[in-house]
Design an enzyme around this catalytic site. Structure first.
Site, PDB file in Angstrom:
ATOM      1  N   LYS A 145      43.969  23.520 -17.200  1.00 15.86           N
ATOM      2  CA  LYS A 145      44.353  21.773 -16.342  1.00 15.86           C
ATOM      3  C   LYS A 145      43.766  21.024 -17.176  1.00 15.86           C
ATOM      4  CE  LYS A 145      44.321  19.093 -12.992  1.00 15.86           C
ATOM      5  NZ  LYS A 145      45.469  18.453 -13.470  1.00 15.86           N
ATOM      6  N   GLN A 198      38.375  19.973 -23.126  1.00 20.01           N
ATOM      7  CA  GLN A 198      38.547  19.910 -21.100  1.00 20.01           C
ATOM      8  C   GLN A 198      38.280  21.258 -21.167  1.00 20.01           C
ATOM      9  OE1 GLN A 198      40.973  17.535 -20.656  1.00 20.01           O
ATOM     10  NE2 GLN A 198      40.573  17.816 -19.019  1.00 20.01           N
ATOM     11  N   LYS A 255      34.903  20.763 -20.355  1.00 17.23           N
ATOM     12  CA  LYS A 255      34.359  19.310 -19.125  1.00 17.23           C
ATOM     13  C   LYS A 255      34.655  20.182 -17.899  1.00 17.23           C
ATOM     14  CE  LYS A 255      37.059  16.431 -20.221  1.00 17.23           C
ATOM     15  NZ  LYS A 255      37.825  14.964 -21.009  1.00 17.23           N
ATOM     16  N   LYS A 298      46.161  21.248 -22.664  1.00 18.73           N
ATOM     17  CA  LYS A 298      46.633  19.763 -22.941  1.00 18.73           C
ATOM     18  C   LYS A 298      48.092  19.880 -23.800  1.00 18.73           C
ATOM     19  CE  LYS A 298      44.015  15.715 -23.115  1.00 18.73           C
ATOM     20  NZ  LYS A 298      43.692  15.200 -21.725  1.00 18.73           N
ATOM     21  N   GLY A 314      47.694  13.095 -16.862  1.00 18.07           N
ATOM     22  CA  GLY A 314      48.783  12.198 -17.668  1.00 18.07           C
ATOM     23  C   GLY A 314      47.297  11.779 -18.370  1.00 18.07           C
ATOM     24  N   ASP A 315      47.471  11.161 -19.859  1.00 19.15           N
ATOM     25  CA  ASP A 315      46.086  10.831 -21.088  1.00 19.15           C
ATOM     26  C   ASP A 315      47.157   9.833 -21.554  1.00 19.15           C
ATOM     27  OD1 ASP A 315      44.336  12.240 -22.385  1.00 19.15           O
ATOM     28  OD2 ASP A 315      45.123  11.881 -24.182  1.00 19.15           O
ATOM     29  N   THR A 341      38.477   8.965 -13.343  1.00 11.79           N
ATOM     30  CA  THR A 341      38.034   8.746 -14.765  1.00 11.79           C
ATOM     31  C   THR A 341      37.091   7.678 -14.730  1.00 11.79           C
ATOM     32  OG1 THR A 341      39.965   9.491 -15.577  1.00 11.79           O
ATOM     33  CG2 THR A 341      38.483   9.723 -17.839  1.00 11.79           C
ATOM     34  N   ASN A 400      44.090   2.557 -18.550  1.00 11.43           N
ATOM     35  CA  ASN A 400      42.934   3.415 -17.534  1.00 11.43           C
ATOM     36  C   ASN A 400      41.913   3.768 -17.395  1.00 11.43           C
ATOM     37  OD1 ASN A 400      42.210   6.385 -15.817  1.00 11.43           O
ATOM     38  ND2 ASN A 400      44.542   5.489 -14.882  1.00 11.43           N
ATOM     39  N   SER A 444      41.360  15.638  -9.561  1.00 10.50           N
ATOM     40  CA  SER A 444      43.147  15.883 -10.194  1.00 10.50           C
ATOM     41  C   SER A 444      42.859  17.344  -8.931  1.00 10.50           C
ATOM     42  CB  SER A 444      43.124  16.254 -11.200  1.00 10.50           C
ATOM     43  OG  SER A 444      43.482  15.450 -12.349  1.00 10.50           O
TER      44      SER A 444
HETATM   45  P1  NDP Z   1      45.668   4.428 -22.094  1.00  9.05           P
HETATM   46  O1  NDP Z   1      47.099   5.146 -23.058  1.00  9.05           O
HETATM   47  O2  NDP Z   1      45.624   4.366 -20.940  1.00  9.05           O
HETATM   48  O3  NDP Z   1      44.775   3.390 -22.628  1.00  9.05           O
HETATM   49  C1  NDP Z   1      44.466   4.048 -24.093  1.00  9.05           C
HETATM   50  C2  NDP Z   1      43.894   2.450 -24.815  1.00  9.05           C
HETATM   51  O4  NDP Z   1      43.060   3.055 -26.339  1.00  9.05           O
HETATM   52  C3  NDP Z   1      44.695   1.417 -25.044  1.00  9.05           C
HETATM   53  O5  NDP Z   1      43.879   0.522 -24.801  1.00  9.05           O
HETATM   54  C4  NDP Z   1      44.522   1.731 -26.693  1.00  9.05           C
HETATM   55  O6  NDP Z   1      45.757   0.658 -27.149  1.00  9.05           O
HETATM   56  C5  NDP Z   1      43.406   2.332 -27.120  1.00  9.05           C
HETATM   57  N1  NDP Z   1      43.943   2.730 -28.565  1.00  9.05           N
HETATM   58  C6  NDP Z   1      44.882   4.040 -28.368  1.00  9.05           C
HETATM   59  N2  NDP Z   1      44.635   4.319 -29.089  1.00  9.05           N
HETATM   60  C7  NDP Z   1      43.706   3.702 -30.384  1.00  9.05           C
HETATM   61  C8  NDP Z   1      43.790   3.811 -31.452  1.00  9.05           C
HETATM   62  N3  NDP Z   1      44.345   4.312 -32.067  1.00  9.05           N
HETATM   63  N4  NDP Z   1      42.378   2.994 -31.332  1.00  9.05           N
HETATM   64  C9  NDP Z   1      42.391   2.150 -31.411  1.00  9.05           C
HETATM   65  N5  NDP Z   1      42.590   1.636 -29.520  1.00  9.05           N
HETATM   66  C10 NDP Z   1      43.169   3.123 -29.403  1.00  9.05           C
HETATM   67  O7  NDP Z   1      44.466   6.429 -22.253  1.00  9.05           O
HETATM   68  P2  NDP Z   1      43.992   6.779 -21.184  1.00  9.05           P
HETATM   69  O8  NDP Z   1      42.373   5.171 -20.375  1.00  9.05           O
HETATM   70  O9  NDP Z   1      44.276   7.624 -19.768  1.00  9.05           O
HETATM   71  O10 NDP Z   1      42.919   7.344 -21.945  1.00  9.05           O
HETATM   72  C11 NDP Z   1      41.772   7.193 -22.794  1.00  9.05           C
HETATM   73  C12 NDP Z   1      41.137   8.233 -23.326  1.00  9.05           C
HETATM   74  O11 NDP Z   1      40.266   8.579 -22.410  1.00  9.05           O
HETATM   75  C13 NDP Z   1      41.287   9.246 -24.605  1.00  9.05           C
HETATM   76  O12 NDP Z   1      40.635   9.488 -25.231  1.00  9.05           O
HETATM   77  C14 NDP Z   1      42.013   9.948 -23.317  1.00  9.05           C
HETATM   78  O13 NDP Z   1      42.110  11.495 -23.383  1.00  9.05           O
HETATM   79  C15 NDP Z   1      40.516  10.105 -22.405  1.00  9.05           C
HETATM   80  N6  NDP Z   1      40.616  10.803 -21.134  1.00  9.05           N
HETATM   81  C16 NDP Z   1      41.455  10.105 -20.173  1.00  9.05           C
HETATM   82  C17 NDP Z   1      41.738  11.022 -18.855  1.00  9.05           C
HETATM   83  C18 NDP Z   1      42.619   9.863 -17.593  1.00  9.05           C
HETATM   84  O14 NDP Z   1      42.069  10.034 -16.743  1.00  9.05           O
HETATM   85  N7  NDP Z   1      43.546   8.901 -18.136  1.00  9.05           N
HETATM   86  C19 NDP Z   1      40.638  11.971 -18.458  1.00  9.05           C
HETATM   87  C20 NDP Z   1      39.742  12.524 -19.250  1.00  9.05           C
HETATM   88  C21 NDP Z   1      40.119  11.447 -20.864  1.00  9.05           C
HETATM   89  P3  NDP Z   1      47.296  -0.014 -27.116  1.00  9.05           P
HETATM   90  O15 NDP Z   1      47.163  -0.735 -25.469  1.00  9.05           O
HETATM   91  O16 NDP Z   1      47.712  -0.983 -27.519  1.00  9.05           O
HETATM   92  O17 NDP Z   1      47.920   0.847 -26.879  1.00  9.05           O
END
Ligand code: NDP
Length: 444
Positions: free
Chosen positions: A91, A112, A115, A127, A166-167, A210, A241, A378
């Site tokens: 997962k 993961q 976690k 992943k 998602g991610d 999250t 997200n 999830s």
């Molecule tokens: P999203 O795609 O929804 O949002 C990512 C955000 O981070 C966007 O605002 C994006 O900017 C910014 N971002 C991405 N890459 C970079 C970078 N290289 N430098 C600066 N800003 C950056 O992703 P999530 O919110 O889902 O995920 C964010 C983090 O949380 C990741 O590390 C993910 O692995 C982790 N995570 C997510 C989970 C989930 O349920 N979604 C669960 C557990 C962990 P822009 O808008 O410009 O693209």
């Protein structure tokens, strides 16, 4: 550090010299495990599983061939890393971003695994993703790409085998399209992806889980230190997200959220965003707009290029991506007397940053504990899909709160020493013991 562990790390370093992020997380985790093994009788019983735990069970890599709007064939790479299945079906999320490669997915799959163990839900770790930039695709291109991606991925996943979510770059729209593709290809309506729309098996509360979970575990740490969120200033990175839902919950709990960021810059608002501001930012990002443009819709805010870490606050929640807080950023946070750092993203702090932040006086919770709420919910979505009965938001949210509280307790149980809790050590060891015991029980 334990000699056996040192040898293992050097073996992996020689084996994968170019996989810097995988080696980074591996070194961070095994350092904790090494200290733990030094502190228990008969640590040798864990050696065979430890070696095995550092190696993914399967790294699947495939070609994704799709047609763009000009009728040109485009080729991308897709992956699924099935890291460890000892505790349940694999997962973990799918990431669509040009930076995606095997190294990043191995680091994420390894994290993961720990976690998922911390949540207490019977889930293994995995992943996957692709090196595509979904923001550059039209809706029709996104449909063709996700269909092509799913044609390949489908043979490796299943509701009892591997359940992606998602991610980065994979939100509700991409999950909806992938689920549609899976259903058309397989002819079955099974819960093979989580984070689905509420009308077709999605869980009311998964989208928020999250980010809300980050704030719930932050609250648990504050309460452990006889402190509270009320009136605290919070800087958050990201505007996706995890970050926007963490911001929403923090504001609902009486904190002042001063920043949200994207790849280019951040919006700063003193004395903090309103819930309506956060909704505007969420909607703007769904419409693929940069924060520089969204800022004009927010009253009394300022847009700045760069990272938000120089803004003075009590709490920092890095919620964007890996290694987004480097040594220099951490130095600024420390100079500005930050009191708490809780990771919403996976591995957002570099090793230099961790060294400065995890100093005993700053309350620091690593991502594998703090952002586990999403995968835990999830698990609830999978339950809901097998029962065909929708759960209510309030029940889901209260399960999330209790799981985050349990994770906090596990970190305290393994990480408390002389009145100080090392959450990183606690999370690594608690996760390790659960996975290792499952592997031992099932035979080497
Ligand atoms: P999203 O795609 O929804 O949002 C990512 C955000 O981070 C966007 O605002 C994006 O900017 C910014 N971002 C991405 N890459 C970079 C970078 N290289 N430098 C600066 N800003 C950056 O992703 P999530 O919110 O889902 O995920 C964010 C983090 O949380 C990741 O590390 C993910 O692995 C982790 N995570 C997510 C989970 C989930 O349920 N979604 C669960 C557990 C962990 P822009 O808008 O410009 O693209």
């Amino acid at each position: 550090m334990n000699n056996y562990i040192k040898e293992l790390v050097s073996k992996k370093t020689n084996q994968y010299p170019h996989q810097k992020q995988f080696l980074q997380t591996l070194e961070e985790v095994v350092e904790s495990i090494g200290s733990y093994l030094d502190s228990i009788p008969n640590p040798e019983k864990y050696y065979p599983v430890l070696d095995s735990l550092l190696e993914p069970e399967r790294v699947i890599s495939f070609k994704v061939r799709w047609l763009d709007d000009q009728g040109q064939v485009r080729i991308n790479r897709g992956w699924r890393v099935q890291f460890n299945g000892a505790r349940g079906p694999y997962k973990g999320g799918l990431r669509f971003d040009p930076s995606v490669n095997e190294d990043i997915l191995k680091f994420l799959g390894f994290e993961q695994t720990f976690k998922n163990a911390l949540t207490g839900v019977a889930l293994g770790g995995g992943k996957g993703g692709s090196d595509i930039n979904p923001k550059e695709l039209s809706r029709a291109e996104l449909e063709r790409f996700t269909l092509a991606f799913m044609i390949e991925l489908k043979r490796y996943i299943g509701d009892k085998i591997d359940i992606p979510a998602g991610d980065i770059g994979v939100g509700a729209e991409q999950i909806g399209l992938m689920y549609g593709a899976y259903r058309k290809l397989g002819g079955e309506f099974s819960g093979v992806l989580t984070g689905k729309g509420l009308d077709f098996g999605g869980l009311d509360g998964r989208t928020q889980a999250t980010g809300f979970g980050v704030v719930y575990i932050l609250e648990a740490m504050l309460s452990h230190r006889q402190d509270s969120l009320e009136g605290k200033k919070v800087v958050i990175s990201g505007s996706g997200n995890v970050s926007t839902h963490a911001a929403q919950k923090a504001v609902e709990k009486g904190a002042m959220v001063l920043t949200l960021s994207d790849r280019k810059g951040y919006i700063f608002k003193e004395p903090g965003f309103t819930l309506a501001d956060i909704e505007l930012i969420k909607a703007g990002k769904v419409a693929r707009k940069p924060l520089s443009e969204i800022n004009s819709k927010i009253e009394d805010s300022v847009y700045q290029e760069g990272k938000p870490w120089s803004i003075k606050a009590d709490i920092a929640l890095p919620c964007a991506t890996q290694n987004e807080v480097d040594g220099a950023d951490a130095k600024v946070l420390v100079e500005n007397a930050i009191s708490y750092v809780v990771e919403g993203a996976n591995m957002p702090l570099t090793p230099e940053a961790i060294e400065l932040i995890n100093n005993g006086s700053i309350g620091y919770i690593p991502g594998k504990a703090a952002n586990a709420g999403g995968v835990a919910m999830s698990g609830v979505e999978m339950n809901q899909n097998s029962q065909f009965i929708p759960y209510k938001f309030d029940e889901v949210d209260s399960q999330l709160q209790s799981i985050m509280q349990n994770i906090h307790e596990l970190c305290v149980k393994y990480g408390a020493k002389d009145g100080v809790v090392d959450y990183a050590y606690g999370a690594n060891v608690a996760g390790f013991v659960k996975v290792a015991e499952s592997m031992l029980a099932q035979g080497l």
